[in-house]
Motif scaffolding. Structure first.
Motif: not given
Lengths: 288, 289
Positions: B43-45, B41
């Motif tokens: 990569x979402x930030x 996850x």
């Protein structure tokens, strides 16, 4: 009937839902709850019951007996996991790498690698009124959760009637332990939260369930935090949306102490009733 | 070279949000590796550009050549995973059940079974918004060998750090105590344990720390949502003292973590107050370990 509670992302509330649903439903009928998150089993922290049974679970590994060994090295050749090696005049076994395929043992010309059991975990069975609770815990350092999950499922299938409602708390993710924990279930409940992480991992979980050709529905936990993209995704993809558990600090506080939520928060009880209605309808329609 | 691995045992404690903050604060001094390959996850930030992508092959899968098969059934007999049922009078390998041991291929009298490398996922080398590089991956659905993919991500990150002369690798580990976690921990120079003051949080912290101890790696701990249960928070502090684990920080319960996430930001970009300060102080402590 077998119901598995799963999620792509960890910490979305699988255990909260499993324990609350099982305990609440057990007020009316017999329920078997099984914690299949053998790496980090937490359901037992929320269930009070009397321990009625305990057994060790094993995996089978080869043990070298040097007496008749001719050091031909066939064992090393047939092992795909580098778990058996010929080092000089010795055959070394690396138990943590062994998958228990028996090839080295059964193909040894001198029968010098008999299979012996090695403890990999413990299974415990607790009982309180209508609720039977089974959990297995992997020994720390053991890496192969799948075998313990499989043995735990066998125990449950062999000890409880087919038509009993069985709830399985699955491990997080989408890799082999989740497949093992969900592949025999009749219905999967995917728990998510309305956040970008929740949605991203929900999509992975949905792809996994589609690949397994499973029927599933979605439950949103911490509803109200984040955004509405999970709901949108469900309606666009025609995925049944079963219930939403509200985002409340009080819930986090109750959870932190190991207390069940429905006893103190009426809204949670309403949502659990929605879930039971959904499952019961599914059970009738599919004659499970 | 320092390899700082952030793990949590239990999911949902804020591990990835905190790791992404350290990646942001580490700026160009660090290389980032997302080893939570099962449900990645981060990569979402940090907005990677998905610059380079490669398939990752690992583990074997049996395949039966029906032309050569004489239906003797020996393969099904030796398979411990019951992965070769008879369907329409043919022996068919079930890919999700096959463990890749190859016993069936060895025992087959007509050499009808071949063992083939599987594509278990992809790994990526990306530039992220801080201008540094991140190695990350995506495990295929239901794939095995996540431990091997974790090792690949870490090795690639190390190679890049060496090439670019970076001293620190920040690794987002996976939940649990099984093979991907073991793989995340191997080679670590310091472990950051992220936990929460709940019965589950403590239970899982203790189990994952047992694993860390087996590796003999020094660890520190961040207690997220520390004010949700003061009694349990104190229990964690006691545990840290008893085990000689560095206490890094208490982070109060704060919904800004989620707000930042919905905007695709790390919490240190979004929150200008207390949380940001706590994480800045934490990073200062960790990077000098």
């Amino acid at each position: 009937m077998k119901i598995a509670i799963a999620s792509g992302k960890g910490g979305t509330g699988k255990t909260t839902l499993s324990t609350n649903l099982a305990s609440f439903w057990a007020e009316k009928t017999t329920i078997v709850l099984t914690d299949l998150d053998v790496e980090e089993p937490n359901s037992g922290l929320f269930i009070e019951g009397k321990k009625v049974h305990q057994e060790n679970k094993f995996k089978m590994i080869p043990k070298w007996e040097k007496t008749d060994c001719i050091l031909c090295g066939n064992c090393q050749k047939v092992c795909n996991f580098n778990a058996v090696m010929k080092l000089g005049e010795m055959i070394m076994v690396f138990p943590e790498l062994c998958h228990g395929c028996y090839a080295c043992s059964e193909l040894c010309p001198t029968k010098s690698l008999p299979m012996i059991p090695k403890k990999m975990g413990e299974l415990k069975y607790f009982k309180s009124d209508n609720l039977d609770f089974i959990e297995s815990k992997l020994i720390i350092g053991e890496e192969q959760a799948v075998s313990l999950i499989k043995q735990t499922l066998d125990y449950v299938n062999n000890n409880f009637p087919k038509n009993t409602i069985k709830i399985f708390d699955a491990p997080p993710g989408t890799s082999c332990p989740v497949i093992e924990a969900t592949k025999d279930a009749d219905l999967i409940l995917l728990v998510t939260e309305p956040t970008p992480f929740g949605l991203h991992d929900l999509k992975l979980a949905v792809d996994t369930m589609r690949k397994l050709k499973k029927n599933f529905g979605i439950i949103i936990n911490r509803f109200g935090i984040g955004d509405n993209k999970v709901e949108k995704y469900c309606s666009e993809n025609k995925i049944p949306f079963i219930a939403k558990i509200p985002n409340m600090r009080k819930i986090a506080e109750l959870y932190s102490t190991g207390n069940l939520l429905y006893k103190e928060i009426p809204e949670v009880k309403v949502q659990l009733e929605n879930i039971i209605t959904f499952i019961s309808k599914y059970q009738q329609e599919n004659a499970l | 070279m320092k390899e700082i691995v952030i793990i949590s045992g239990k999911g949902g404690t804020g591990k990835t949000s905190i790791t992404a903050s350290f990646a942001y604060l580490g700026d160009k001094d660090v290389i980032v590796a997302d080893c939570d390959v099962d449900a990645a996850d981060m990569h979402l930030l940090v907005q990677p550009d998905w610059g380079k992508s490669e398939n990752f092959h690992s583990g074997l899968l049996a395949k039966i050549d029906q032309e050569k098969c004489i239906k003797c059934g020996k393969c099904a007999e030796v398979c411990r995973w019951n992965a070769i049922p008879v369907i329409d009078k043919k022996y068919i390998v079930q890919p999700l059940d096959c463990e890749g041991c190859g016993y069936c291929a060895i025992i087959c009298p007509t050499d009808a079974i071949s063992m083939n490398l599987q594509n278990v996922g992809n790994w990526f080398l990306s530039n992220i918004k801080t201008g540094t590089k991140m190695v990350h991956a995506k495990l295929g659905i239901g794939a095995e060998n996540s431990g091997k993919l974790v090792a690949k991500v870490k090795n690639e990150a190390k190679a890049i750090a060496e090439k670019e002369g970076k001293e620190i690798i920040i690794v987002d580990g996976s939940p649990g105590i099984g093979c991907p976690v073991v793989s995340s921990l191997s080679g670590a120079t310091y472990v950051v344990l992220v936990t929460e003051p709940s019965v589950s949080g403590i239970h899982d912290l203790k189990r994952v720390y047992e694993l860390v101890k087996k590796f003999g790696i020094k660890a520190g701990c961040i207690i997220n949502k520390a004010d949700i249960n003061m009694e349990k928070s104190n229990d964690i502090h006691e545990f840290l003292k008893a085990e000689n684990i560095d206490f890094i920080a208490d982070i109060p319960y704060n919904e800004n973590f989620t707000k930042a996430m919905t905007m695709g930001k790390t919490i240190v970009e979004f929150d200008n107050g207390k949380i940001k300060q706590i994480l800045e102080n934490s990073w200062e402590k960790i990077k000098t370990k």
